[in-house]
Write an enzyme that holds these catalytic residues in place. Structure first.
Site, PDB file in Angstrom:
ATOM      1  N   GLU A 177       0.732  -1.073   0.006  1.00 38.69           N
ATOM      2  CA  GLU A 177      -0.042  -0.082  -0.099  1.00 38.69           C
ATOM      3  C   GLU A 177       1.010   1.169   0.008  1.00 38.69           C
ATOM      4  O   GLU A 177       1.159   1.584   1.235  1.00 38.69           O
ATOM      5  CB  GLU A 177      -1.045   0.005   1.339  1.00 38.69           C
ATOM      6  CG  GLU A 177      -1.615   1.206   1.399  1.00 38.69           C
ATOM      7  CD  GLU A 177      -2.745   1.408   2.511  1.00 38.69           C
ATOM      8  OE1 GLU A 177      -2.740   0.327   3.232  1.00 38.69           O
ATOM      9  OE2 GLU A 177      -3.476   2.309   2.551  1.00 38.69           O
ATOM     10  N   LYS A 219      -2.607  -1.964  -3.048  1.00 43.47           N
ATOM     11  CA  LYS A 219      -3.509  -1.431  -2.578  1.00 43.47           C
ATOM     12  C   LYS A 219      -3.333   0.404  -2.612  1.00 43.47           C
ATOM     13  O   LYS A 219      -2.436   0.907  -1.818  1.00 43.47           O
ATOM     14  CB  LYS A 219      -3.753  -1.473  -1.006  1.00 43.47           C
ATOM     15  CG  LYS A 219      -4.928  -0.710  -0.405  1.00 43.47           C
ATOM     16  CD  LYS A 219      -5.094  -1.115   1.175  1.00 43.47           C
ATOM     17  CE  LYS A 219      -6.165  -0.128   1.788  1.00 43.47           C
ATOM     18  NZ  LYS A 219      -6.843  -0.927   2.797  1.00 43.47           N
TER      19      LYS A 219
HETATM   20  P1  13P Z   1      -9.392   4.149   4.172  1.00 40.34           P
HETATM   21  O1  13P Z   1     -10.430   3.580   3.150  1.00 40.34           O
HETATM   22  O2  13P Z   1     -10.099   4.788   5.404  1.00 40.34           O
HETATM   23  O3  13P Z   1      -8.322   5.092   3.489  1.00 40.34           O
HETATM   24  O4  13P Z   1      -8.414   3.072   4.922  1.00 40.34           O
HETATM   25  C1  13P Z   1      -8.013   2.136   4.299  1.00 40.34           C
HETATM   26  C2  13P Z   1      -6.900   1.701   4.707  1.00 40.34           C
HETATM   27  O5  13P Z   1      -6.544   0.619   5.389  1.00 40.34           O
HETATM   28  C3  13P Z   1      -5.504   2.747   4.762  1.00 40.34           C
HETATM   29  O6  13P Z   1      -4.483   1.915   5.304  1.00 40.34           O
END
Ligand code: 13P
Length: 341
Positions: A177, A219
């Site tokens: 991510e 992600k």
């Molecule tokens: P949000 O969808 O609230 O941005 O959170 C996703 C997430 O896991 C961030 O690491």
């Protein structure tokens, strides 16, 4: 590394019509959201809340994987079932957040690097024993005057790649991510450029470290205008620019891309995902959601810290999961919100 297992788990996480529920808020983040609603910030309340999120068996129709926090994977539901077992019982793969948070990047004012590699091998082995089959690590990139620096992009991408190799060694699918924050006055063009640079750097580092791309999930943020940008791009443009970016950075071996919501409203996040899947472009990877706030916030308000509201709040999150499930097929329309209400 059992590559076939990694592929199977990744496929289940992003199966057609399904996405990922991010319910891995750290104590400070979870408590901040509770405090806003006047909910006591205790371990019991966090447990009751997460019990509510997974109460509806039908969640498994729209959710392929759920990311837990360290506290939750060690807890049971209010019925005494360990959370990882509860997830498996309704067809959801249990996952775990393993990073230790974003810390100030030395000598780089306003920038962060995510920590948590020390001792990670041992922690991953324990989480596997507790039932986790995938993990999450979030890097945070801020757009501002003269930032992000190349140093920030490289440091974060390198850490993500080191984390991903350790996960795969432990037979856990890494969610990678790199989050470019949506706060700020920047235009969608600037968002595109920074997102592109961050993702390109990530795949360079993943390749360098030998990560099996078939056994991971990306992600990313969507390519949107900054929240304070005077002229914000519309849904169609966000969909177009996000896909253009992903096409130029994400190799076809990656099985799935699951977006974070990043502070978008619930319906905005659903509409953006839907627009991408409705474009009809022939894409090599599945495009789905891995939302935290955009799945949870209405349900948290409906629950409001009161056990008497659990059943009603569980229906609220189930509704959002269903809407986003439809968006993964490009079949969502705002009328579906009203029909349900
Ligand atoms: P949000 O969808 O609230 O941005 O959170 C996703 C997430 O896991 C961030 O690491």
């Amino acid at each position: 590394m059992n590559l076939q297992q990694l592929k199977d788990v990744a496929a289940a996480m992003v199966a057609p019509g399904k996405g990922i529920l991010a319910m891995d808020e750290s104590h400070p983040t979870c408590n901040k959201r509770f405090e806003k609603l006047g909910i006591p910030t205790t371990e019991d309340k966090r447990r009751e809340y997460r019990h509510m999120l997974l109460k509806a068996d039908e969640m498994g129709q729209y959710i392929g994987g759920a990311i837990l926090f360290d506290e939750t994977i060690r807890q049971t539901t209010l019925d005494g079932v360990p959370f990882a077992e509860r997830l498996q019982a309704i067809g959801i793969v249990p996952g775990i957040k393993v990073d230790a948070g974003a810390k100030a990047l030395a000598l780089h004012a306003g920038e962060k690097v995510t920590e948590g590699l020390d001792g990670l091998r041992e922690r991953l082995a324990e989480y596997y024993d507790l039932g986790a089959r995938f993990a999450k690590w979030r890097a945070v990139i801020t757009i501002g005057d003269g930032i992000p620096s190349q140093a920030c992009l490289v440091a974060n991408a390198h850490a993500l790649a080191r984390y991903a190799t350790l996960c795969q060694e432990a037979d856990l699918v890494p969610i990678v991510e790199p989050e470019v924050l949506m706060d700020g006055t920047h235009t969608i063009e600037r968002s595109y450029d920074v997102t592109h640079a961050a993702q390109a750097q990530v795949f360079e580092q993943l390749e360098e470290q030998g990560v099996a791309l078939e056994g991971m999930v990306l992600k990313p943020n969507m390519v949107v205008s900054g929240y304070e940008c005077p002229e914000r791009a519309d849904v169609h443009r966000v969909a177009e620019q996000t896909i253009r970016c992903l096409k130029s950075t994400v190799p076809p071996q990656v099985p799935g891309i699951a977006f974070l919501s990043g502070g978008q409203t619930d319906e905005e996040a659903t509409e953006h995902l839907n627009a991408m899947n409705a474009l009809g472009a022939d894409l090599p990877w599945r495009l789905t959601f891995s939302y935290g706030r955009a799945l949870q916030q209405a349900a948290m308000q409906a629950w409001n810290g009161d056990a008497a509201n659990i059943a009603r709040a569980a229906k609220v999150i189930l509704h959002r999961a269903r809407m986003n499930g439809a968006a993964t097929r490009g079949e969502y329309s705002p009328e579906m919100e009203r029909a349900a209400a």
